[in-house]
Design an enzyme around this catalytic site. Structure first.
Site, PDB file in Angstrom:
ATOM      1  N   ASP A  71      35.151  41.546  40.179  1.00 39.13           N
ATOM      2  CA  ASP A  71      34.505  41.490  38.856  1.00 39.13           C
ATOM      3  C   ASP A  71      35.514  41.684  37.730  1.00 39.13           C
ATOM      4  O   ASP A  71      36.586  42.258  37.914  1.00 39.13           O
ATOM      5  CB  ASP A  71      33.380  42.527  38.762  1.00 39.13           C
ATOM      6  CG  ASP A  71      33.841  43.947  39.047  1.00 39.13           C
ATOM      7  OD1 ASP A  71      34.672  44.150  39.951  1.00 39.13           O
ATOM      8  OD2 ASP A  71      33.390  44.870  38.347  1.00 39.13           O
ATOM      9  N   GLU A 134      33.404  46.870  40.651  1.00 38.33           N
ATOM     10  CA  GLU A 134      34.329  47.986  40.408  1.00 38.33           C
ATOM     11  C   GLU A 134      34.217  48.488  38.978  1.00 38.33           C
ATOM     12  O   GLU A 134      34.268  49.686  38.727  1.00 38.33           O
ATOM     13  CB  GLU A 134      35.775  47.556  40.700  1.00 38.33           C
ATOM     14  CG  GLU A 134      36.764  48.721  40.778  1.00 38.33           C
ATOM     15  CD  GLU A 134      37.238  49.228  39.417  1.00 38.33           C
ATOM     16  OE1 GLU A 134      37.603  50.404  39.322  1.00 38.33           O
ATOM     17  OE2 GLU A 134      37.226  48.456  38.433  1.00 38.33           O
TER      18      GLU A 134
END
Ligand SMILES: [Zn+2]
Length: 378
Positions: A71, A134
Site C-alpha cells: 500500500d 502497512e
C-alpha cells in the site's frame, strides 16, 4: 533482467493505485511476475480487494525473510508529474510509492529472481512477505504472523525507506478515540442538559495531568510522545452539546508502554465516572502497535553494514526510529535480540508530493539484497 526491465517493474508497481486498499492488484501482479521466472507464490486474502503475497525459494533452515508493503498513501498535494506514472529526471525516479516502498519491494523481487537464475546452490529458504495495510493498522503483517508465516523465520529484513542507514528498533504507536455522552439542551437552560464537551475537557485535563508532561527518553528510539490530535463536539454556539469526541496518538517506548497509556486513560475515566453520574465515556482503541525494542548487537546488523558499505562505499550508521513498521506485528513473539534490520531504498520524500527514489540507490539495494540473501543463509 536488464536495466530497463528493472525500471519497468517499478513503473508497473507505481501505476497500481494501492492506497491502503486495492493491494490485491499488487499481489496478483507480483505473483504473475514471479511465475514468469518459475517462482511460486501464495496470495493470502485479507478482505475483498486486499491480499498479501508470500513467495519462497529454497527449503529448510535458515529461513531468511524479506518484507515490504504493497500500500501507499494518497497522492494529494501539488505534483509536478503524474504520481502514478514513473517519471525519470536527472537520476531521480518520481512517483507515489517510489520511496515508500515500491522500490524496496521491487528490489527484493529482483534480487530473489536473480539469485534463482544464478543457479548458485544454497541451503535454506528465502521468503518474501509482501503485506497489505502497512500505512494504517499493519493488518497484513498481523495476519501473516497469526497464520504462522513468521514461526520458522530465523531473521528478518524489512525494506522500509531508511536509505543508507540501518534501523534496528522503533517506537510503538497507539491511537485511541474517546467519546463523552451528554444531553443536548438550550444554553439558557443548561440544567436540562448534560454538557458532553465540558465533561470531555475535564477528562482531557485529568489525562494530561497524568501523561501530558512526561519526559521519558528511550536510549534507542528517543522521547515518549503523547498528543491529542482530533476534537469534535457541539453544533451550535447556543446549544449544550450532547456528544464530544477526541482522538489521540501516542508514540510509545519500553518504559512508557501502550498498556501503561491505556491504563492511565481507563483509570481517569473510572475516577470521573465515580464522582458524578454526569460523566459517561466510551473508549475505543483504533490501533495498538507495541514498540520494537531491538538490540543493536543483533547478528544481522553487522552483515547488513558490511554489505551496505561494500556496495555503496560509504559508512552505514545505525539508528532507532520514531515511526512504526510491520516489525511491530512480525516480532510480537520474538526476543529483543531477534536478528532484524530495517534497511531499504529511500529518503525524506516519503508520503510527500514529488516522492522520488534515486535511481542509483534503487539499483544499489538490488545488489545489497542479493548479497544479503547469499550471505544471510551462510
Ligand atoms: Zn512504508
Amino acid at each position: 533482467m536488464n536495466k530497463n526491465e528493472k525500471i519497468k517493474l517499478l513503473a508497473d508497481l507505481v501505476a497500481i493505485r494501492s492506497m491502503n486498499d486495492n493491494e490485491e492488484a499488487v499481489a496478483e501482479y507480483l505473483a504473475a511476475f514471479l511465475d514468469k521466472y518459475g517462482i511460486e507464490s501464495e496470495i493470502v486474502q485479507y478482505a475483498p480487494h486486499r491480499a498479501n503475497l508470500v513467495a519462497e525459494i529454497g527449503n529448510g533452515h535458515p529461513v531468511l525473510a524479506f518484507s515490504g508493503h504493497e500500500d501507499v498513501v494518497d497522492a494529494v498535494g501539488d505534483w509536478n508529474t503524474d504520481p502514478f506514472q514513473l517519471t525519470g529526471k536527472y537520476g531521480k525516479l518520481y512517483g507515489r510509492g517510489t520511496c515508500d516502498m515500491k522500490s524496496g519491494v521491487a528490489a527484493m523481487i529482483i534480487a530473489m529472481i536473480e539469485l534463482k537464475q544464478s543457479e548458485m546452490p544454497f541451503e535454506g529458504t528465502i521468503r518474501l512477505l509482501i503485506t497489505l495495510g502497512e500505512e494504517v493498522g499493519e493488518f497484513g503483517a498481523e495476519q501473516l504472523t497469526e497464520q504462522g508465516f513468521m514461526d520458522d523465520v530465523d531473521s528478518l529484513i524489512i525494506g522500509e525507506p531508511t536509505g543508507y542507514k540501518i534501523c534496528y528498533a522503533h517506537k510503538g504507536s497507539l491511537d485511541i478515540k474517546l467519546k463523552a455522552m451528554g444531553k443536548i439542551a438550550h444554553s439558557s437552560m443548561p440544567d436540562l442538559g448534560n454538557n458532553a464537551l465540558q465533561n470531555m475537557l475535564d477528562l482531557v485535563t485529568l489525562i494530561n495531568q497524568e501523561i501530558g508532561d512526561t519526559e521519558i527518553v528511550d536510549p534507542e528510539t528517543g522521547k515518549f510522545l503523547f498528543n491529542f490530535t482530533v476534537m469534535q463536539g457541539g453544533t451550535q454556539v447556543n446549544s449544550i452539546p450532547g456528544t464530544t469526541e477526541v482522538q489521540l496518538n501516542s508514540r510509545t517506548i519500553d518504559d512508557f508502554s501502550n498498556e501503561k497509556v491505556i491504563n492511565i486513560i481507563e483509570n481517569a475515566i473510572k475516577q470521573l465516572e465515580k464522582t458524578d453520574p454526569k460523566y459517561q465515556f466510551d473508549m475505543e482503541i483504533l490501533m495498538n502497535l507495541p514498540p520494537v525494542d531491538g538490540d543493536k548487537n543483533n547478528s544481522l546488523i553487522k552483515l547488513g553494514q558490511k554489505i551496505g558499505e561494500a556496495v555503496t562505499d560509504q559508512k552505514i550508521p545505525l539508528f532507532g526510529g520514531s515511526y512504526t513498521t510491520d516489525a511491530a506485528k512480525f516480532l510480537v513473539d520474538k526476543p529483543d535480540d531477534f536478528p532484524m534490520i530495517i534497511f531499504g531504498p529511500g529518503n525524506q520524500s516519503l508520503h510527500s508530493s514529488n516522492e522520488y527514489i534515486d535511481e542509483s540507490m534503487y539499483f544499489n539495494f538490488i545488489e545489497i539484497y542479493k548479497q544479503l540473501m547469499i550471505e544471510g543463509l551462510k
